[in-house]
Design an enzyme around this catalytic site. Structure first.
Site, short mmCIF file in Angstrom:
data_model
loop_
_atom_site.label_atom_id
_atom_site.label_comp_id
_atom_site.label_asym_id
_atom_site.label_seq_id
_atom_site.Cartn_x
_atom_site.Cartn_y
_atom_site.Cartn_z
N LYS A 79 0.85 -1.20 0.00
CA LYS A 79 0.00 0.00 0.00
C LYS A 79 0.89 1.25 0.00
O LYS A 79 1.90 1.29 0.71
CB LYS A 79 -0.89 -0.03 1.26
N SER A 154 -9.78 1.63 2.92
CA SER A 154 -8.95 2.42 2.03
C SER A 154 -7.88 1.61 1.30
O SER A 154 -7.33 2.08 0.32
CB SER A 154 -8.26 3.52 2.84
N SER A 178 -9.92 -0.57 7.09
CA SER A 178 -9.32 -0.48 5.76
C SER A 178 -8.64 -1.73 5.22
O SER A 178 -8.29 -1.78 4.05
CB SER A 178 -8.31 0.67 5.72
N1 GLN Z 1 -13.18 4.05 6.30
C1 GLN Z 1 -12.58 4.49 7.52
C2 GLN Z 1 -12.21 5.95 7.40
O1 GLN Z 1 -12.44 6.50 6.40
C3 GLN Z 1 -11.39 3.65 7.85
C4 GLN Z 1 -10.18 3.94 7.09
C5 GLN Z 1 -9.00 3.12 7.47
O2 GLN Z 1 -9.13 2.10 8.15
N2 GLN Z 1 -7.81 3.60 7.10
O3 GLN Z 1 -11.69 6.55 8.29
#
Ligand code: GLN
Length: 470
Positions: A79, A154, A178
């Site tokens: 990532k 994400s 994410s």
């Molecule tokens: N969807 C969640 C957010 O937008 C989690 C994102 C993540 O785990 N990096 O904060």
């Protein structure tokens, strides 16, 4: 033989028997990426030359060896918020579009010790803020099961890369879901480790009390191999700990798993509910004791998360000021320091990141701190206590990963609240710092559905073994 379809364990076996070389393996993966990633956009960067050079070098290294580590020569993807020395690290943000990592994250050091091959860096929501990978400044990633839909976020690029056979495994990060959400949406296995189980040194910080790095793979066994390679205490991350691996041997008939009633309420897609309940029935048929449990503060977890995460983000992102990192926007000769800050940040950050910074700055500001941030911290303690109480009775918890199927690209992007709601089943686990696995257990309308298996702190091995039972 289709090399890109192989698990880590099978690839390792093939390399040991000299059925194919690492160079052949990497070429096959690169071919696949070249052919198919135009449609999916899992990668932000692919390093063909570097990959081939590393592959040749590693082939030589093992040419006379009978035994070598499981991950040697295994092609993976990382990532793009995790630093790999010498490669760009953008966090999918315009503000870091030209930033090159000056050092390796600890997880990368650990993987490199085993001589993995890093094929490239994968797409994400900008600074990991989002649930669909649409917030990337470089365009969305598409779900390999249906390219009109999102891969989840994400870490959407990392999940899609494994699902599309672009790599044998990948790394992502999980602050509020994410890893688990994209694993569920792309039909691969994803593990969010216990807070502290894996070093975060070299991970671009989003919300430091919640962030964890973890693996995506095609099987539970592969996930375990990668987790064991990256876990452990790191002097460079004071929140990391050396955890003993607790005995994970158990008999299915001695296992008690809780199913929280608060996770099966109005709002969940009935077909997802059915798929999850079928999976739970399968566990029951294997002898696992299933019982209904209650996590009464569940409904406060999402608002609590969306105060704490943006608050920490607003502090962590203060470092992108146009001076120390990334782009610098000096509009005119008369620009003063404040102008540079404002112009750089105004241009460099996307809409969601700006929204989070504003939400977080507001919650932390004097006069509102007690009403929002402090209150959210108190609620967090209640969420943690819910889990502690339940884990006195059960070994693990089963829930869905997402209340909805992978949605269409564009469907939720204009409505941040509906996007945040997608995280309703995943954020409490981060608030409580627990480990959780996303396991593909079925399909609805041709789209994958993931079961979430939550464990006690540092009981990754146990939830992985429970995953294997399925
Ligand atoms: N969807 C969640 C957010 O937008 C989690 C994102 C993540 O785990 N990096 O904060």
């Amino acid at each position: 033989m289709d090399l890109t379809g192989l698990t880590i364990a099978k690839t390792h076996a093939g390399l040991k028997k000299k059925e194919f070389s690492i160079l052949e393996l990497c070429k096959t993966y690169l071919d696949n990426i070249r052919k198919k990633d135009r449609e999916i956009s899992a990668f932000l960067n692919v390093n063909e030359e570097l990959t081939l050079a590393e592959a040749k070098k590693t082939d030589e290294l093992i040419s006379k060896e009978k035994e070598f580590p499981l991950l040697t020569g295994i092609p993976c993807a990382i990532k793009d918020n995790i630093m790999v020395e010498g490669l760009k690290c953008t966090a999918a943000s315009k503000i870091l579009k030209n930033y090159t990592a000056p050092y390796n994250a600890t997880v990368i050091e650990k993987l490199k010790k085993e001589n993995v091959i890093i094929l490239g860096k994968t797409n994400l929501d900008e600074f990991a803020m989002g649930s669909s990978t649409e917030n990337s400044a470089f365009g969305p990633t598409h779900n390999p099961h249906d390219v009109s839909r999102v891969p989840g976020g994400s870490s959407g690029g990392s999940a899609a890369a494994v699902a599309a056979d672009f790599c044998a495994f990948s790394l992502g990060s999980d602050t509020g879901g994410s890893i688990r959400l994209p694993a569920s949406y792309c039909g691969v296995v994803g593990l969010k480790p216990t807070y502290g189980a894996v070093s975060r040194y070299g991970l671009i910080a989003f919300a430091s009390s919640l962030d964890q790095i973890g693996p995506f793979a095609k099987t539970v066994e592969d996930c375990k191999i990668v987790f064991n390679a990256i876990r452990g205490k790191d002097p460079l991350d004071s929140t990391s700990v050396e955890s003993e691996i607790p005995n994970s041997k158990f008999q299915a008939s001695n296992l008690r798993v809780g199913v929280p009633k608060e996770y099966f309420v109005k709002g969940i897609d009935p077909e997802i509910e059915r798929t999850i309940k079928d999976a739970i029935k399968k566990y029951e048929s294997l002898g696992v004791k299933i019982e209904e449990i209650s996590l009464p503060h569940t409904k406060y977890a999402l608002p609590c998360y969306y105060i704490i995460a943006p608050s920490e983000a607003s502090a962590n992102l203060a470092r992108y000021d146009g001076i120390k990192y990334g782009i610098s926007n000096v509009k005119s000769k008369t620009s003063n320091l404040l102008d540079v800050y404002q112009d750089t940040r105004g241009e460099g950050f996307g809409a969601e990141v700006r929204r989070r910074i504003m939400l977080g700055t507001f919650s932390l500001s004097s006069g509102y701190y007690d009403a929002y941030y402090l209150r959210a911290q108190k609620v967090r303690t209640q969420v943690i206590k819910d889990f502690e109480k339940v884990f006195q009775k059960v070994d693990a918890i089963f829930t869905p990963v997402s209340p909805v199927l992978p949605f269409k690209i564009g469907e939720k992007i204009e409505d941040p609240l509906s996007m945040y709601l997608v995280d309703v089943y995943t954020v409490s686990i981060n608030l409580a710092g627990l480990p959780a696995l996303s396991l593909p257990v079925g399909k609805v309308k041709g789209l994958p559905v993931g079961l979430q298996i939550i464990g006690r702190p540092f009981e990754e091995e146990k939830i992985l073994e429970i995953g294997k039972l399925f």
